[in-house]
Scaffold this motif. Sequence first.
Motif, PDB file in Angstrom:
ATOM      1  N   ALA A  55       0.824  -1.222   0.000  1.00 10.90           N
ATOM      2  CA  ALA A  55       0.000   0.000   0.000  1.00 10.90           C
ATOM      3  C   ALA A  55       0.852   1.263   0.000  1.00 10.90           C
ATOM      4  O   ALA A  55       0.443   2.290  -0.538  1.00 10.90           O
ATOM      5  CB  ALA A  55      -0.919  -0.006   1.212  1.00 10.90           C
ATOM      6  N   ASP A  56       2.048   1.194   0.603  1.00 10.03           N
ATOM      7  CA  ASP A  56       2.893   2.392   0.687  1.00 10.03           C
ATOM      8  C   ASP A  56       3.344   2.866  -0.695  1.00 10.03           C
ATOM      9  O   ASP A  56       3.713   4.018  -0.884  1.00 10.03           O
ATOM     10  CB  ASP A  56       4.106   2.138   1.605  1.00 10.03           C
ATOM     11  CG  ASP A  56       4.832   0.863   1.238  1.00 10.03           C
ATOM     12  OD1 ASP A  56       4.187  -0.037   0.668  1.00 10.03           O
ATOM     13  OD2 ASP A  56       6.047   0.773   1.492  1.00 10.03           O
ATOM     14  N   LYS A  57       3.286   1.948  -1.699  1.00 10.98           N
ATOM     15  CA  LYS A  57       3.705   2.338  -3.063  1.00 10.98           C
ATOM     16  C   LYS A  57       2.547   2.925  -3.864  1.00 10.98           C
ATOM     17  O   LYS A  57       2.723   3.354  -4.999  1.00 10.98           O
ATOM     18  CB  LYS A  57       4.233   1.105  -3.809  1.00 10.98           C
ATOM     19  CG  LYS A  57       5.500   0.537  -3.200  1.00 10.98           C
ATOM     20  CD  LYS A  57       6.213  -0.336  -4.200  1.00 10.98           C
ATOM     21  CE  LYS A  57       7.465  -0.910  -3.573  1.00 10.98           C
ATOM     22  NZ  LYS A  57       7.548  -2.364  -3.727  1.00 10.98           N
ATOM     23  N   ILE A  58       1.329   2.879  -3.308  1.00 10.37           N
ATOM     24  CA  ILE A  58       0.162   3.316  -4.080  1.00 10.37           C
ATOM     25  C   ILE A  58      -0.043   4.826  -3.915  1.00 10.37           C
ATOM     26  O   ILE A  58      -0.203   5.314  -2.801  1.00 10.37           O
ATOM     27  CB  ILE A  58      -1.121   2.564  -3.637  1.00 10.37           C
ATOM     28  CG1 ILE A  58      -0.916   1.052  -3.753  1.00 10.37           C
ATOM     29  CG2 ILE A  58      -2.328   2.998  -4.472  1.00 10.37           C
ATOM     30  CD1 ILE A  58      -2.067   0.226  -3.203  1.00 10.37           C
ATOM     31  N   GLU A  59       0.000   5.518  -5.059  1.00 13.92           N
ATOM     32  CA  GLU A  59      -0.248   6.971  -5.060  1.00 13.92           C
ATOM     33  C   GLU A  59      -1.712   7.214  -5.373  1.00 13.92           C
ATOM     34  O   GLU A  59      -2.229   6.707  -6.370  1.00 13.92           O
ATOM     35  CB  GLU A  59       0.590   7.644  -6.159  1.00 13.92           C
ATOM     36  CG  GLU A  59       2.079   7.706  -5.862  1.00 13.92           C
ATOM     37  CD  GLU A  59       2.386   8.622  -4.677  1.00 13.92           C
ATOM     38  OE1 GLU A  59       1.680   9.641  -4.531  1.00 13.92           O
ATOM     39  OE2 GLU A  59       3.299   8.277  -3.894  1.00 13.92           O
ATOM     40  N   ILE A  60      -2.395   7.966  -4.537  1.00 16.38           N
ATOM     41  CA  ILE A  60      -3.811   8.279  -4.790  1.00 16.38           C
ATOM     42  C   ILE A  60      -3.925   9.773  -5.092  1.00 16.38           C
ATOM     43  O   ILE A  60      -3.833  10.598  -4.175  1.00 16.38           O
ATOM     44  CB  ILE A  60      -4.691   7.953  -3.555  1.00 16.38           C
ATOM     45  CG1 ILE A  60      -4.326   6.596  -2.932  1.00 16.38           C
ATOM     46  CG2 ILE A  60      -6.172   8.078  -3.887  1.00 16.38           C
ATOM     47  CD1 ILE A  60      -4.802   5.393  -3.668  1.00 16.38           C
ATOM     48  N   PRO A  61      -4.120  10.128  -6.370  1.00 15.95           N
ATOM     49  CA  PRO A  61      -4.262  11.557  -6.676  1.00 15.95           C
ATOM     50  C   PRO A  61      -5.659  12.059  -6.308  1.00 15.95           C
ATOM     51  O   PRO A  61      -6.634  11.343  -6.456  1.00 15.95           O
ATOM     52  CB  PRO A  61      -4.044  11.622  -8.195  1.00 15.95           C
ATOM     53  CG  PRO A  61      -4.248  10.234  -8.695  1.00 15.95           C
ATOM     54  CD  PRO A  61      -4.253   9.273  -7.559  1.00 15.95           C
ATOM     55  N   GLY A  62      -5.741  13.281  -5.798  1.00 12.38           N
ATOM     56  CA  GLY A  62      -7.037  13.907  -5.528  1.00 12.38           C
ATOM     57  C   GLY A  62      -7.631  13.524  -4.183  1.00 12.38           C
ATOM     58  O   GLY A  62      -7.080  12.714  -3.446  1.00 12.38           O
ATOM     59  N   ARG A  63      -8.799  14.099  -3.919  1.00 11.98           N
ATOM     60  CA  ARG A  63      -9.470  13.903  -2.636  1.00 11.98           C
ATOM     61  C   ARG A  63     -10.263  12.590  -2.642  1.00 11.98           C
ATOM     62  O   ARG A  63     -10.813  12.197  -3.660  1.00 11.98           O
ATOM     63  CB  ARG A  63     -10.441  15.090  -2.453  1.00 11.98           C
ATOM     64  CG  ARG A  63     -11.095  15.182  -1.111  1.00 11.98           C
ATOM     65  CD  ARG A  63     -12.243  16.195  -1.098  1.00 11.98           C
ATOM     66  NE  ARG A  63     -13.491  15.604  -1.571  1.00 11.98           N
ATOM     67  CZ  ARG A  63     -14.227  16.096  -2.556  1.00 11.98           C
ATOM     68  NH1 ARG A  63     -13.847  17.193  -3.191  1.00 11.98           N
ATOM     69  NH2 ARG A  63     -15.355  15.515  -2.932  1.00 11.98           N
ATOM     70  N   VAL A  64     -10.294  11.910  -1.491  1.00 12.34           N
ATOM     71  CA  VAL A  64     -11.126  10.705  -1.366  1.00 12.34           C
ATOM     72  C   VAL A  64     -12.150  10.964  -0.252  1.00 12.34           C
ATOM     73  O   VAL A  64     -11.779  11.333   0.858  1.00 12.34           O
ATOM     74  CB  VAL A  64     -10.261   9.464  -1.018  1.00 12.34           C
ATOM     75  CG1 VAL A  64     -11.137   8.249  -0.742  1.00 12.34           C
ATOM     76  CG2 VAL A  64      -9.278   9.152  -2.141  1.00 12.34           C
ATOM     77  N   ASP A  65     -13.442  10.743  -0.553  1.00 13.43           N
ATOM     78  CA  ASP A  65     -14.489  10.971   0.455  1.00 13.43           C
ATOM     79  C   ASP A  65     -14.708   9.742   1.330  1.00 13.43           C
ATOM     80  O   ASP A  65     -15.137   9.856   2.469  1.00 13.43           O
ATOM     81  CB  ASP A  65     -15.812  11.346  -0.219  1.00 13.43           C
ATOM     82  CG  ASP A  65     -15.703  12.691  -0.921  1.00 13.43           C
ATOM     83  OD1 ASP A  65     -15.086  13.601  -0.350  1.00 13.43           O
ATOM     84  OD2 ASP A  65     -16.211  12.811  -2.053  1.00 13.43           O
TER      85      ASP A  65
END
Length: 300
Positions: A55-65
Amino acid sequence: MNILLIGGTGFLGSHLVKRLIDRRHEVTIISRNPYHDMLFDKSRVRFIKGDILQADKIEIPGRVDVLVYTAMIPFKPGRISDKKFKELERITGQYLNNTIELAKRLTCPLILTSGASFDTKGNEIADESWPIARKGMAALGRCYDEMIDIIKRDSSIPLIEMLPAQIYGNGGMFGKVINMAKNGRIVILGGGSNFLPRIHVNDCADAYVLAIEKLPVGKRFIISDNENVRVKDFMLHLAKAFGARKIINIPNPLLRVVTGKHIFNTLTMNTKVSNDLIKRELGWTPNYPSYREGIKSLLE
Ligand SMILES: NC(=O)c1ccc[n+]([C@@H]2O[C@H](COP(=O)([O-])OP(=O)(O)OC[C@H]3O[C@@H](n4cnc5c(N)ncnc54)[C@H](OP(=O)(O)O)[C@@H]3O)[C@@H](O)[C@H]2O)c1
């Protein structure tokens, strides 16, 4: 809403994603393999190729609700040895821990999935106040209870827990049971006199949509239809619906040898549950109130 899913490509997850797209939510799915055909229109979903074990390698762009977890560790049906069980238990812990850490990183609510695993006797009916029975394969999630206690103690993330009954519908592992029925055979594992609650995959997905849109933080919901059913009654009804004439009974002593104690304890657990809370709190109601209507829908 901007909704991030781990498990959005699975049996339950894909039915949920289909609904979320129809309701015009922005859906992002973390998947190890986003390339195969799926139940929903893939062009309306954003995929992030990734593995929750990293999970530490996963980039999540933008806001997550909201982050929704409907993933399951992969394992093949069949006998599970104690060694294999320990390995699966360790990986389950990593899945849960990494998901919780991701929700902390994203500072968003988390909808986590476990299962309606309750050990009831006679006329007892379990509700959400009962402890989850960590028997059989449900014992893989022993660490779950500890992690939830810590989240609640520290108020570290807004959490909602979903506890589905046995999910049935066209697809997933249940798809194999349907295929056997279509080929004229049904297998009843053990005597089948124990109760195991059921939920149609469409009704289960509807419950998640309500939980996502209402975000009832701090709540835990059992998702089950209105009728507690014995294993053999469910399977015999399925056989009748599909015209399967060969009913194969695997008696308990043989089942125990073939599957090992972990799967055996799962298959033979007695569980009766109440769905009152989710109806009251979320206004949810199953379109398939019992296995009879649900199984009929599988023929359409
Ligand atoms: N099925 C039931 O009867 C039942 C009953 C009670 C509770 N539940 C719970 O309900 C949830 C959904 O069950 P299901 O039957 O729909 O599961 P499933 O079809 O086996 O779904 C597996 C999903 O998990 C994802 N996944 C697995 N390993 C992953 C990893 N390392 N990283 C990222 N994603 C991963 C897969 O995504 P990719 O392959 O795309 O990576 C796939 O979307 C699970 O939490 C399960 O424990 C199920």
